[in-house]
Design an enzyme around this catalytic site. Structure first.
Site, PDB file in Angstrom:
ATOM      1  N   GLN A  29       3.171   9.855   0.699  1.00  0.00           N
ATOM      2  CA  GLN A  29       4.423   9.126   0.947  1.00  0.00           C
ATOM      3  C   GLN A  29       5.437   9.335  -0.181  1.00  0.00           C
ATOM      4  O   GLN A  29       6.599   8.945  -0.052  1.00  0.00           O
ATOM      5  CB  GLN A  29       4.152   7.628   1.103  1.00  0.00           C
ATOM      6  CG  GLN A  29       3.385   7.269   2.368  1.00  0.00           C
ATOM      7  CD  GLN A  29       3.173   5.779   2.469  1.00  0.00           C
ATOM      8  OE1 GLN A  29       2.199   5.261   1.951  1.00  0.00           O
ATOM      9  NE2 GLN A  29       4.089   5.082   3.103  1.00  0.00           N
TER      10      GLN A  29
ATOM     11  N   GLY B 117       0.835  -1.193   0.000  1.00  0.00           N
ATOM     12  CA  GLY B 117       0.000   0.000   0.000  1.00  0.00           C
ATOM     13  C   GLY B 117       0.870   1.243   0.000  1.00  0.00           C
ATOM     14  O   GLY B 117       1.967   1.243   0.581  1.00  0.00           O
TER      15      GLY B 117
ATOM     16  N   HIS C 148      -2.787   7.934   6.367  1.00  0.00           N
ATOM     17  CA  HIS C 148      -1.761   8.792   5.753  1.00  0.00           C
ATOM     18  C   HIS C 148      -2.385  10.076   5.191  1.00  0.00           C
ATOM     19  O   HIS C 148      -1.772  11.140   5.224  1.00  0.00           O
ATOM     20  CB  HIS C 148      -1.054   8.068   4.607  1.00  0.00           C
ATOM     21  CG  HIS C 148       0.069   7.170   5.042  1.00  0.00           C
ATOM     22  ND1 HIS C 148       1.211   7.643   5.645  1.00  0.00           N
ATOM     23  CD2 HIS C 148       0.230   5.825   4.947  1.00  0.00           C
ATOM     24  CE1 HIS C 148       2.027   6.631   5.895  1.00  0.00           C
ATOM     25  NE2 HIS C 148       1.463   5.510   5.486  1.00  0.00           N
TER      26      HIS C 148
ATOM     27  N   CYS D  53       5.376   0.047   7.359  1.00  0.00           N
ATOM     28  CA  CYS D  53       5.090   1.179   6.474  1.00  0.00           C
ATOM     29  C   CYS D  53       6.364   1.541   5.719  1.00  0.00           C
ATOM     30  O   CYS D  53       7.448   1.612   6.322  1.00  0.00           O
ATOM     31  CB  CYS D  53       4.638   2.367   7.328  1.00  0.00           C
ATOM     32  SG  CYS D  53       4.302   3.861   6.384  1.00  0.00           S
ATOM     33  N   LEU D  54       6.236   1.784   4.424  1.00  0.00           N
ATOM     34  CA  LEU D  54       7.419   2.144   3.638  1.00  0.00           C
ATOM     35  C   LEU D  54       8.049   3.445   4.133  1.00  0.00           C
ATOM     36  O   LEU D  54       9.236   3.674   3.920  1.00  0.00           O
ATOM     37  CB  LEU D  54       7.041   2.265   2.157  1.00  0.00           C
ATOM     38  CG  LEU D  54       6.718   0.939   1.448  1.00  0.00           C
ATOM     39  CD1 LEU D  54       6.166   1.206   0.055  1.00  0.00           C
ATOM     40  CD2 LEU D  54       7.947   0.049   1.367  1.00  0.00           C
TER      41      LEU D  54
ATOM     42  N   HIS E 299      -4.881   1.867   7.086  1.00  0.00           N
ATOM     43  CA  HIS E 299      -3.504   2.368   7.240  1.00  0.00           C
ATOM     44  C   HIS E 299      -3.247   3.490   6.219  1.00  0.00           C
ATOM     45  O   HIS E 299      -2.731   4.560   6.583  1.00  0.00           O
ATOM     46  CB  HIS E 299      -2.520   1.203   7.038  1.00  0.00           C
ATOM     47  CG  HIS E 299      -1.080   1.585   7.076  1.00  0.00           C
ATOM     48  ND1 HIS E 299      -0.223   1.207   8.091  1.00  0.00           N
ATOM     49  CD2 HIS E 299      -0.316   2.331   6.215  1.00  0.00           C
ATOM     50  CE1 HIS E 299       0.977   1.697   7.848  1.00  0.00           C
ATOM     51  NE2 HIS E 299       0.957   2.373   6.710  1.00  0.00           N
ATOM     52  N   GLU E 300      -3.613   3.238   4.957  1.00  0.00           N
ATOM     53  CA  GLU E 300      -3.351   4.234   3.906  1.00  0.00           C
ATOM     54  C   GLU E 300      -4.230   5.472   4.065  1.00  0.00           C
ATOM     55  O   GLU E 300      -3.785   6.597   3.812  1.00  0.00           O
ATOM     56  CB  GLU E 300      -3.531   3.618   2.511  1.00  0.00           C
ATOM     57  CG  GLU E 300      -2.592   2.461   2.188  1.00  0.00           C
ATOM     58  CD  GLU E 300      -1.130   2.752   2.455  1.00  0.00           C
ATOM     59  OE1 GLU E 300      -0.704   3.907   2.314  1.00  0.00           O
ATOM     60  OE2 GLU E 300      -0.406   1.814   2.840  1.00  0.00           O
TER      61      GLU E 300
HETATM   62  C1  Y12 Z   1      -1.028  -4.285   6.600  1.00  0.00           C
HETATM   63  C2  Y12 Z   1      -0.225  -3.441   7.305  1.00  0.00           C
HETATM   64  C3  Y12 Z   1       0.247  -2.285   6.727  1.00  0.00           C
HETATM   65  C4  Y12 Z   1      -0.100  -1.978   5.452  1.00  0.00           C
HETATM   66  C5  Y12 Z   1       0.390  -0.696   4.853  1.00  0.00           C
HETATM   67  C6  Y12 Z   1       1.328  -0.880   3.716  1.00  0.00           C
HETATM   68  N1  Y12 Z   1       2.647  -1.210   4.187  1.00  0.00           N
HETATM   69  C7  Y12 Z   1       3.623  -1.614   3.373  1.00  0.00           C
HETATM   70  O1  Y12 Z   1       3.414  -1.727   2.197  1.00  0.00           O
HETATM   71  C8  Y12 Z   1       4.927  -1.871   4.010  1.00  0.00           C
HETATM   72  C9  Y12 Z   1       5.973  -2.239   3.288  1.00  0.00           C
HETATM   73  C10 Y12 Z   1       7.293  -2.505   3.812  1.00  0.00           C
HETATM   74  C11 Y12 Z   1       8.279  -2.969   2.936  1.00  0.00           C
HETATM   75  C12 Y12 Z   1       9.562  -3.213   3.373  1.00  0.00           C
HETATM   76  O2  Y12 Z   1      10.513  -3.680   2.521  1.00  0.00           O
HETATM   77  C13 Y12 Z   1      11.393  -2.804   1.917  1.00  0.00           C
HETATM   78  O3  Y12 Z   1      11.398  -1.645   2.213  1.00  0.00           O
HETATM   79  C14 Y12 Z   1      12.279  -3.377   0.870  1.00  0.00           C
HETATM   80  C15 Y12 Z   1       9.888  -3.015   4.684  1.00  0.00           C
HETATM   81  O4  Y12 Z   1      11.190  -3.403   5.054  1.00  0.00           O
HETATM   82  C16 Y12 Z   1      12.095  -2.519   5.522  1.00  0.00           C
HETATM   83  O5  Y12 Z   1      11.794  -1.405   5.724  1.00  0.00           O
HETATM   84  C17 Y12 Z   1      13.454  -3.035   5.756  1.00  0.00           C
HETATM   85  C18 Y12 Z   1       8.933  -2.541   5.566  1.00  0.00           C
HETATM   86  C19 Y12 Z   1       7.629  -2.276   5.128  1.00  0.00           C
HETATM   87  C20 Y12 Z   1      -0.898  -2.818   4.756  1.00  0.00           C
HETATM   88  C21 Y12 Z   1      -1.368  -3.969   5.333  1.00  0.00           C
HETATM   89 CO    CO Z   2       2.277   3.633   5.623  1.00  0.00          CO
END
Ligand code: Y12
Ligand code: CO
Length: 175
Positions: free
Chosen positions: A50, A45, A141, A95-96, A137-138
């Protein structure tokens, strides 16, 4: 468009995003550029804020039963509004914009959402499970709220300490 992820503690993430009125090429280019960035960074997401644009747009791509993300499952939401919600669920969110941190967050289990697509058509979705969590979550934001804002005082303090340490280590490893 060349986009980068805005990360905490950047103040931009605290901005309240504005309603989108024009469903034009600028919006389409923004959405088209957000998608590959979300995929490259392993996101499921991403809200426009962001990537530095404080407009009420977000994208979601929830993995299927085989844990695979495909463009067919991409959801773009413009000006989303939750019309009803029910139940309660806890999920370890990430979260990214807050890299490397995951915390248990309580949210509604199911949500009904009205939104517009990229052309301004009105849509409705009934979501539960991971999709419902991701939508909430989004949508947070869009209000300038991060999942870490929902932590208790002591968990937030612990997070701030660990995050600062992580940023310091990242900085010194780049030298
Ligand atoms: C459930 C909970 C939260 C959400 C919101 C969307 N969150 C994400 O998309 C999180 C992504 C994410 C990706 C990662 O990997 C990289 O950055 C390569 C990450 O790892 C690190 O930061 C090392 C952390 C989060 C939707 C549903
Ligand atoms: Co987020």
């Amino acid at each position: 468009m060349n986009l980068n992820i805005v990360t905490y503690p950047d103040k931009k993430l605290k901005e309240k995003s504005k309603k989108i009125e024009k469903f034009d090429n600028n919006l389409h280019q923004l959405l088209d550029s957000m998608y590959p960035l979300m995929m490259e960074t392993n996101g499921i997401g991403l809200a426009a804020i962001q990537v530095g644009y404080s407009v009420r747009a977000l994208i979601l791509n929830i993995p299927d039963e085989e844990d695979t993300q495909s463009i067919e499952n991409l959801i773009e939401m413009i000006n989303p509004v939750i019309t009803s919600q029910s139940g309660e669920t806890i999920y370890q969110e990430g979260c990214l914009s807050v890299p490397s941190f995951y915390e248990d967050i309580t949210r509604s289990e199911s949500v009904n959402v009205n939104f517009q697509d990229r052309d301004g058509n009105t849509k409705t979705i009934e979501a539960n499970g991971l999709l419902a969590i991701a939508i909430q979550h989004e949508m947070d934001h869009l209000e300038g709220i991060l999942f870490i804002d929902k932590l208790t005082y002591s968990r937030r303090k612990k997070f701030e300490k660990e995050y600062k340490k992580m940023l310091k280590e990242k900085k010194s490893s780049k030298k």
